[in-house]
Design a protein around this motif. Sequence first.
Motif, PDB file in Angstrom:
ATOM      1  N   UNK A 224       0.573  -1.027  -0.098  1.00 18.16           N
ATOM      2  CA  UNK A 224       0.158  -0.126   0.260  1.00 18.16           C
ATOM      3  C   UNK A 224       0.841   1.902   0.168  1.00 18.16           C
ATOM      4  N   UNK A 225       0.187   2.437  -0.744  1.00 19.72           N
ATOM      5  CA  UNK A 225       1.343   3.725  -0.960  1.00 19.72           C
ATOM      6  C   UNK A 225       0.870   4.303   0.811  1.00 19.72           C
ATOM      7  N   UNK A 226       2.293   5.110   1.035  1.00 17.03           N
ATOM      8  CA  UNK A 226       1.987   6.012   2.221  1.00 17.03           C
ATOM      9  C   UNK A 226       0.889   6.591   3.011  1.00 17.03           C
ATOM     10  N   UNK A 227       0.703   6.879   1.626  1.00 24.80           N
ATOM     11  CA  UNK A 227      -0.877   7.621   2.059  1.00 24.80           C
ATOM     12  C   UNK A 227      -1.850   6.800   2.746  1.00 24.80           C
ATOM     13  N   UNK A 228      -2.374   5.620   2.449  1.00 19.42           N
ATOM     14  CA  UNK A 228      -3.406   4.703   2.698  1.00 19.42           C
ATOM     15  C   UNK A 228      -2.331   4.258   4.264  1.00 19.42           C
ATOM     16  N   UNK A 229      -1.567   3.957   4.208  1.00 16.13           N
ATOM     17  CA  UNK A 229      -1.008   3.533   5.734  1.00 16.13           C
ATOM     18  C   UNK A 229      -1.088   4.734   6.960  1.00 16.13           C
ATOM     19  N   UNK A 230      -0.899   5.905   6.389  1.00 17.10           N
ATOM     20  CA  UNK A 230      -1.232   7.091   7.051  1.00 17.10           C
ATOM     21  C   UNK A 230      -2.527   7.199   8.027  1.00 17.10           C
ATOM     22  N   UNK A 231      -3.322   6.930   7.248  1.00 20.43           N
ATOM     23  CA  UNK A 231      -5.027   7.066   7.170  1.00 20.43           C
ATOM     24  C   UNK A 231      -4.798   5.549   8.777  1.00 20.43           C
ATOM     25  N   UNK A 232      -4.195   4.735   8.278  1.00 19.26           N
ATOM     26  CA  UNK A 232      -4.691   3.769   9.098  1.00 19.26           C
ATOM     27  C   UNK A 232      -4.565   3.125  10.043  1.00 19.26           C
ATOM     28  N   UNK A 233      -3.019   4.546  10.200  1.00 23.13           N
ATOM     29  CA  UNK A 233      -2.654   4.613  11.589  1.00 23.13           C
ATOM     30  C   UNK A 233      -3.118   5.994  12.433  1.00 23.13           C
ATOM     31  N   UNK A 234      -3.867   7.182  12.211  1.00 23.18           N
ATOM     32  CA  UNK A 234      -4.297   8.269  12.356  1.00 23.18           C
ATOM     33  C   UNK A 234      -6.263   8.660  12.481  1.00 23.18           C
TER      34      UNK A 234
ATOM     35  N   UNK B 201      -8.973   7.560  13.515  1.00 25.52           N
ATOM     36  CA  UNK B 201      -9.015   6.812  14.557  1.00 25.52           C
ATOM     37  C   UNK B 201     -10.452   5.479  14.464  1.00 25.52           C
ATOM     38  N   UNK B 202     -11.572   5.795  14.052  1.00 27.80           N
ATOM     39  CA  UNK B 202     -12.664   4.087  13.495  1.00 27.80           C
ATOM     40  C   UNK B 202     -11.260   3.854  12.396  1.00 27.80           C
ATOM     41  N   UNK B 203     -10.115   3.904  11.717  1.00 25.38           N
ATOM     42  CA  UNK B 203      -9.319   3.072  11.475  1.00 25.38           C
ATOM     43  C   UNK B 203      -8.655   1.865  12.221  1.00 25.38           C
ATOM     44  N   UNK B 204      -7.884   3.145  12.619  1.00 27.17           N
ATOM     45  CA  UNK B 204      -7.251   2.990  14.202  1.00 27.17           C
ATOM     46  C   UNK B 204      -7.968   1.604  15.106  1.00 27.17           C
ATOM     47  N   UNK B 205      -8.553   2.225  15.869  1.00 28.99           N
ATOM     48  CA  UNK B 205      -9.289   1.624  16.540  1.00 28.99           C
ATOM     49  C   UNK B 205      -9.486  -0.028  15.959  1.00 28.99           C
ATOM     50  N   UNK B 206      -9.633  -0.324  14.573  1.00 31.41           N
ATOM     51  CA  UNK B 206     -10.032  -1.510  14.462  1.00 31.41           C
ATOM     52  C   UNK B 206      -8.602  -3.182  14.508  1.00 31.41           C
ATOM     53  N   UNK B 207      -7.500  -2.457  15.028  1.00 31.58           N
ATOM     54  CA  UNK B 207      -6.353  -2.716  15.309  1.00 31.58           C
ATOM     55  C   UNK B 207      -5.343  -2.501  16.528  1.00 31.58           C
ATOM     56  N   UNK B 208      -5.798  -1.071  16.981  1.00 29.43           N
ATOM     57  CA  UNK B 208      -5.223  -0.455  17.984  1.00 29.43           C
ATOM     58  C   UNK B 208      -6.286   0.131  19.235  1.00 29.43           C
ATOM     59  N   UNK B 209      -7.140  -0.949  19.680  1.00 28.87           N
ATOM     60  CA  UNK B 209      -8.526  -0.223  20.262  1.00 28.87           C
ATOM     61  C   UNK B 209      -7.568   0.609  21.485  1.00 28.87           C
ATOM     62  N   UNK B 210      -8.989   1.708  21.697  1.00 26.50           N
ATOM     63  CA  UNK B 210      -8.924   2.496  22.478  1.00 26.50           C
ATOM     64  C   UNK B 210      -8.734   2.437  23.758  1.00 26.50           C
ATOM     65  N   UNK B 211      -8.984   1.158  24.197  1.00 23.43           N
ATOM     66  CA  UNK B 211      -8.825   0.687  25.361  1.00 23.43           C
ATOM     67  C   UNK B 211      -7.178   0.355  25.755  1.00 23.43           C
ATOM     68  N   UNK B 212      -6.450   0.196  24.758  1.00 20.31           N
ATOM     69  CA  UNK B 212      -5.067   0.404  25.138  1.00 20.31           C
ATOM     70  C   UNK B 212      -3.972   1.697  25.219  1.00 20.31           C
ATOM     71  N   UNK B 213      -5.272   2.331  24.740  1.00 25.41           N
ATOM     72  CA  UNK B 213      -4.449   4.254  24.982  1.00 25.41           C
ATOM     73  C   UNK B 213      -4.595   4.088  25.658  1.00 25.41           C
ATOM     74  N   UNK B 214      -3.428   5.198  26.539  1.00 23.18           N
ATOM     75  CA  UNK B 214      -3.390   5.929  27.830  1.00 23.18           C
ATOM     76  C   UNK B 214      -4.344   6.853  27.454  1.00 23.18           C
ATOM     77  N   UNK B 215      -4.444   7.733  26.283  1.00 23.13           N
ATOM     78  CA  UNK B 215      -5.352   8.825  25.508  1.00 23.13           C
ATOM     79  C   UNK B 215      -5.529   8.568  24.248  1.00 23.13           C
ATOM     80  N   UNK B 216      -6.834   8.630  23.330  1.00 19.51           N
ATOM     81  CA  UNK B 216      -7.086   8.239  22.389  1.00 19.51           C
ATOM     82  C   UNK B 216      -6.439   9.060  21.258  1.00 19.51           C
ATOM     83  N   UNK B 217      -5.973  10.557  21.771  1.00 23.26           N
ATOM     84  CA  UNK B 217      -5.384  11.574  20.764  1.00 23.26           C
ATOM     85  C   UNK B 217      -3.555  11.565  20.662  1.00 23.26           C
TER      86      UNK B 217
END
Length: 117
Positions: free
Chosen positions: A22-32, A34-50
């Motif tokens: 995948x191109x870098x822009x697509x990977x960037x979207x997946x990590x930034x 929240x709805x996409x990041x939540x699939x593989x890095x849930x908010x419950x694992x984060x100290x803060x969602x931001x």
Amino acid sequence: MSDAEKPDRPDAKLVLEFDFDAPPTKVWRAVTIPELRERWLPNCDLAGAEPESSIPGEEVRYRLRDSEPPFRESHVIFRIEPNEDGGTRFRIIQQACDDQIKLPQPANTNCCMMIAA
């Protein structure tokens, strides 16, 4: 002393590196996004969602918190760059936080307040 009581060394890092088609822009979207990041890095694992910090399109840093005592915290950094094949080189760097976890002190610590009592 059990492993749960030993402090993590802040200079110790875990580094994982992946190459994606995948191109870098697509990977960037997946990590930034929240709805996409939540699939593989849930908010419950984060100290803060931001994110703690971000360099758009290149790097984003989150703070993680263990779900069980002693609730250690660490930084996870996602670095994104184009690879030679037109895809993305994706680095995950996890490092213990510098902050020392303040555990409750026993009542018999003989600190100033207890001596005065």
